[in-house]
Scaffold this motif. Structure first.
Motif: not given
Length: 106
Positions: A36-57
């Motif tokens: 991320l260059l000059y911005c940020r995310t509301n989701n700081n997860s760095n590991v996710i399980s297979e089949g899960s959903s991932y959302k971020a703004i």
């Protein structure tokens, strides 16, 4: 795996007791990398399980606007289906995710 029991010359009642243990498998996990260059995310997860959903703004820092957002999963560009405006939505994670965002000064 099936087990076979052989009892020659049975002369009475037989009781067989079987005990099993559940096989527990470790779920497959993938990494989530944010560049991320000059911005940020509301989701700081760095590991996710297979089949899960991932959302971020994604939110640009003050005085910046987002120029582009690129999302790859398993090395394949999925930006066209995963990015809408500043939102990222991956309904079914099947590989490592890399989110690259560039914001520029306004």
């Amino acid at each position: 795996m099936a087990k076979r029991i052989n009892i020659p010359n049975v002369t009475g009642n037989i009781t067989i007791t079987v005990r099993t243990s559940a096989s527990v498998s470790t779920p497959t996990t993938y990494t989530v990398t944010n560049i991320l260059l000059y911005c940020r995310t509301n989701n700081n997860s760095n590991v996710i399980s297979e089949g899960s959903s991932y959302k971020a703004i994604i939110t640009p820092n003050a005085g910046y606007e987002i120029e582009y957002i690129t999302v790859t999963m398993g090395g394949e560009d999925i930006s066209s289906t995963a990015v809408s405006g500043n939102n990222i939505n991956i309904p079914n994670v099947t590989g490592n995710v890399v989110i690259t965002v560039q914001a520029t000064a306004i």
